[in-house]
Design an enzyme around this catalytic site. Structure first.
Site, mmCIF file in Angstrom:
data_model
loop_
_atom_site.group_PDB
_atom_site.id
_atom_site.type_symbol
_atom_site.label_atom_id
_atom_site.label_comp_id
_atom_site.label_asym_id
_atom_site.label_seq_id
_atom_site.Cartn_x
_atom_site.Cartn_y
_atom_site.Cartn_z
ATOM 1 N N ASP A 1 -6.178 -0.876 -1.675
ATOM 2 C CA ASP A 1 -6.897 -1.732 -2.615
ATOM 3 C C ASP A 1 -8.143 -2.350 -2.012
ATOM 4 O O ASP A 1 -8.309 -2.435 -0.798
ATOM 5 C CB ASP A 1 -5.994 -2.887 -3.069
ATOM 6 C CG ASP A 1 -5.812 -3.935 -1.966
ATOM 7 O OD1 ASP A 1 -5.382 -3.544 -0.863
ATOM 8 O OD2 ASP A 1 -6.148 -5.114 -2.203
ATOM 9 N N GLU B 1 3.722 4.374 5.878
ATOM 10 C CA GLU B 1 2.542 3.505 5.799
ATOM 11 C C GLU B 1 1.447 4.176 4.978
ATOM 12 O O GLU B 1 1.360 5.402 4.935
ATOM 13 C CB GLU B 1 2.009 3.242 7.220
ATOM 14 C CG GLU B 1 2.269 1.846 7.739
ATOM 15 C CD GLU B 1 1.364 0.780 7.110
ATOM 16 O OE1 GLU B 1 1.084 0.850 5.904
ATOM 17 O OE2 GLU B 1 0.958 -0.120 7.851
ATOM 18 N N ASP B 2 0.619 3.357 4.367
ATOM 19 C CA ASP B 2 -0.512 3.917 3.640
ATOM 20 C C ASP B 2 -1.556 4.453 4.611
ATOM 21 O O ASP B 2 -1.950 5.598 4.562
ATOM 22 C CB ASP B 2 -1.128 2.874 2.685
ATOM 23 C CG ASP B 2 -1.367 1.513 3.351
ATOM 24 O OD1 ASP B 2 -1.165 1.378 4.571
ATOM 25 O OD2 ASP B 2 -1.777 0.579 2.628
ATOM 26 N N PHE C 1 -14.369 1.913 4.712
ATOM 27 C CA PHE C 1 -13.342 1.267 3.900
ATOM 28 C C PHE C 1 -13.036 2.141 2.697
ATOM 29 O O PHE C 1 -13.923 2.472 1.910
ATOM 30 C CB PHE C 1 -13.792 -0.124 3.452
ATOM 31 C CG PHE C 1 -12.661 -0.933 2.903
ATOM 32 C CD1 PHE C 1 -11.810 -1.615 3.755
ATOM 33 C CD2 PHE C 1 -12.426 -0.983 1.544
ATOM 34 C CE1 PHE C 1 -10.733 -2.346 3.258
ATOM 35 C CE2 PHE C 1 -11.351 -1.708 1.032
ATOM 36 C CZ PHE C 1 -10.507 -2.386 1.890
ATOM 37 N N VAL C 2 -11.777 2.521 2.564
ATOM 38 C CA VAL C 2 -11.393 3.444 1.493
ATOM 39 C C VAL C 2 -10.465 2.768 0.501
ATOM 40 O O VAL C 2 -9.754 1.819 0.836
ATOM 41 C CB VAL C 2 -10.720 4.711 2.062
ATOM 42 C CG1 VAL C 2 -11.721 5.528 2.859
ATOM 43 C CG2 VAL C 2 -9.501 4.368 2.912
ATOM 44 N N ARG D 1 -5.642 0.334 -6.399
ATOM 45 C CA ARG D 1 -4.403 0.929 -5.888
ATOM 46 C C ARG D 1 -3.940 2.074 -6.780
ATOM 47 O O ARG D 1 -3.336 3.037 -6.317
ATOM 48 C CB ARG D 1 -3.273 -0.114 -5.837
ATOM 49 C CG ARG D 1 -3.414 -1.169 -4.768
ATOM 50 C CD ARG D 1 -2.092 -1.924 -4.618
ATOM 51 N NE ARG D 1 -2.267 -3.210 -3.964
ATOM 52 C CZ ARG D 1 -2.357 -3.383 -2.646
ATOM 53 N NH1 ARG D 1 -2.308 -2.335 -1.840
ATOM 54 N NH2 ARG D 1 -2.494 -4.577 -2.129
ATOM 55 N N ASP E 1 -5.206 2.035 10.778
ATOM 56 C CA ASP E 1 -6.592 1.748 11.142
ATOM 57 C C ASP E 1 -6.637 1.560 12.667
ATOM 58 O O ASP E 1 -6.809 2.527 13.405
ATOM 59 C CB ASP E 1 -7.063 0.513 10.369
ATOM 60 C CG ASP E 1 -8.538 0.218 10.561
ATOM 61 O OD1 ASP E 1 -9.167 0.860 11.409
ATOM 62 O OD2 ASP E 1 -9.073 -0.664 9.859
ATOM 63 N N LYS F 1 -7.531 6.328 10.618
ATOM 64 C CA LYS F 1 -8.935 6.186 11.016
ATOM 65 C C LYS F 1 -9.081 6.423 12.527
ATOM 66 O O LYS F 1 -8.116 6.279 13.272
ATOM 67 C CB LYS F 1 -9.425 4.783 10.650
ATOM 68 C CG LYS F 1 -9.509 4.549 9.146
ATOM 69 C CD LYS F 1 -10.134 3.213 8.843
ATOM 70 C CE LYS F 1 -10.247 2.980 7.345
ATOM 71 N NZ LYS F 1 -10.876 1.686 7.038
ATOM 72 N N GLY G 1 0.774 -1.237 0.000
ATOM 73 C CA GLY G 1 0.000 0.000 0.000
ATOM 74 C C GLY G 1 0.802 1.281 0.000
ATOM 75 O O GLY G 1 0.350 2.306 -0.495
HETATM 76 P P1 XMP Z 1 -4.203 -1.735 11.443
HETATM 77 O O1 XMP Z 1 -5.625 -1.949 11.915
HETATM 78 O O2 XMP Z 1 -3.275 -2.729 12.056
HETATM 79 O O3 XMP Z 1 -4.249 -2.083 9.910
HETATM 80 O O4 XMP Z 1 -3.780 -0.318 11.669
HETATM 81 C C1 XMP Z 1 -3.639 -1.307 8.965
HETATM 82 C C2 XMP Z 1 -3.709 -2.002 7.627
HETATM 83 O O5 XMP Z 1 -5.065 -2.386 7.328
HETATM 84 C C3 XMP Z 1 -5.339 -2.139 5.969
HETATM 85 N N1 XMP Z 1 -6.487 -1.210 5.894
HETATM 86 C C4 XMP Z 1 -7.118 -0.817 4.778
HETATM 87 N N2 XMP Z 1 -6.895 -1.109 3.487
HETATM 88 N N3 XMP Z 1 -8.726 0.266 2.855
HETATM 89 C C5 XMP Z 1 -7.711 -0.571 2.522
HETATM 90 O O6 XMP Z 1 -7.519 -0.814 1.349
HETATM 91 C C6 XMP Z 1 -9.018 0.607 4.127
HETATM 92 O O7 XMP Z 1 -9.955 1.362 4.388
HETATM 93 C C7 XMP Z 1 -8.160 0.031 5.151
HETATM 94 N N4 XMP Z 1 -8.132 0.143 6.493
HETATM 95 C C8 XMP Z 1 -7.116 -0.623 6.919
HETATM 96 C C9 XMP Z 1 -4.100 -1.569 5.372
HETATM 97 O O8 XMP Z 1 -3.383 -2.601 4.728
HETATM 98 C C10 XMP Z 1 -3.289 -1.076 6.538
HETATM 99 O O9 XMP Z 1 -1.888 -1.155 6.315
HETATM 100 MG MG MG Z 2 -0.994 -1.991 4.373
#
Ligand code: XMP
Ligand code: MG
Length: 183
Positions: free
Chosen positions: A163, A103-104, A156-157, A169, A107, A135, A48
């Site tokens: 992706d 990081e992308d 969910f984005v 992506r 969450d 988030k 990501g």
């Molecule tokens: P945590 O919860 O550990 O997870 O912070 C982070 C990873 O979860 C994925 N993630 C998403 N991927 N749309 C996505 O495509 C979303 O809305 C989303 N929310 C979480 C992502 O891989 C991130 O690194």
């Molecule tokens: Mg990721």
């Protein structure tokens, strides 16, 4: 891919490419100052973070190095468990280095919390985090994101590296995925 190439797939557009670019430049300006003469080692989390890494690194005026990790987090698919497995480790030693994790999205923050602990045990000079999006759930785990693009809602984005089932992506902006896509 542009936002208007997939209008029916998004229930809302959160940020255009221009808005993201403007914000990334602001973050890069701060990193330029904070890391002058520190030759930061930017560690991107595959897959990501590819887009933010490409834009952020090129927006910097200072030298930096780049390396990559791939991780998989065990979980139900929609929520993160915090149990992380390293699929691909870095090639570079972090000993004595100023590490900037790229990081992308954050969450729950559980993935990042694990990564920070893991990298800390390798004796870097410092560790900070840059993330494109965060988030609200992240507050529960107190992971500090020093360089944050945008706070977003819990939806969910997709886009800008993020992706759904491997797609979107390459979408230039960030949007909320319409439930009609996955139902
Ligand atoms: P945590 O919860 O550990 O997870 O912070 C982070 C990873 O979860 C994925 N993630 C998403 N991927 N749309 C996505 O495509 C979303 O809305 C989303 N929310 C979480 C992502 O891989 C991130 O690194
Ligand atoms: Mg990721």
């Amino acid at each position: 891919m542009n936002l208007d190439d997939v209008p029916d797939d998004l229930s809302a557009v959160l940020f255009t490419e221009e808005q993201i670019t403007t914000r990334i430049r602001e973050l890069a300006a701060r990193i330029d100052q904070d890391y002058a003469d520190r030759n930061p080692l930017m560690v991107g989390i595959l897959n990501g973070a590819v887009m933010i890494m490409a834009d952020l690194s090129r927006a910097l005026s200072i030298h930096c190095e780049m390396d990559w990790m791939a991780i998989s987090s065990y979980g139900s698919g929609v929520s993160s468990s915090g149990v992380v497995r390293i699929l691909k480790d870095m090639n570079t030693s972090v000993v004595g280095r100023h590490v900037l994790i790229v990081e992308d999205i954050v969450d729950t923050g559980l993935t990042l919390a694990y990564l920070i602990e893991n990298l800390k045990s390798r004796n870097p000079a410092s560790i900070e985090v840059c993330a494109g999006f965060r988030k609200p759930e992240a507050q529960r785990n107190e992971v500090e994101v020093k360089y944050l693009g945008f706070d977003i809602p819990s939806d969910f984005v997709v886009g800008y590296g993020l992706d759904y089932a491997g797609r979107y992506r390459n979408l230039r902006g960030l949007g909320i995925l319409s439930p009609s896509v996955y139902s």
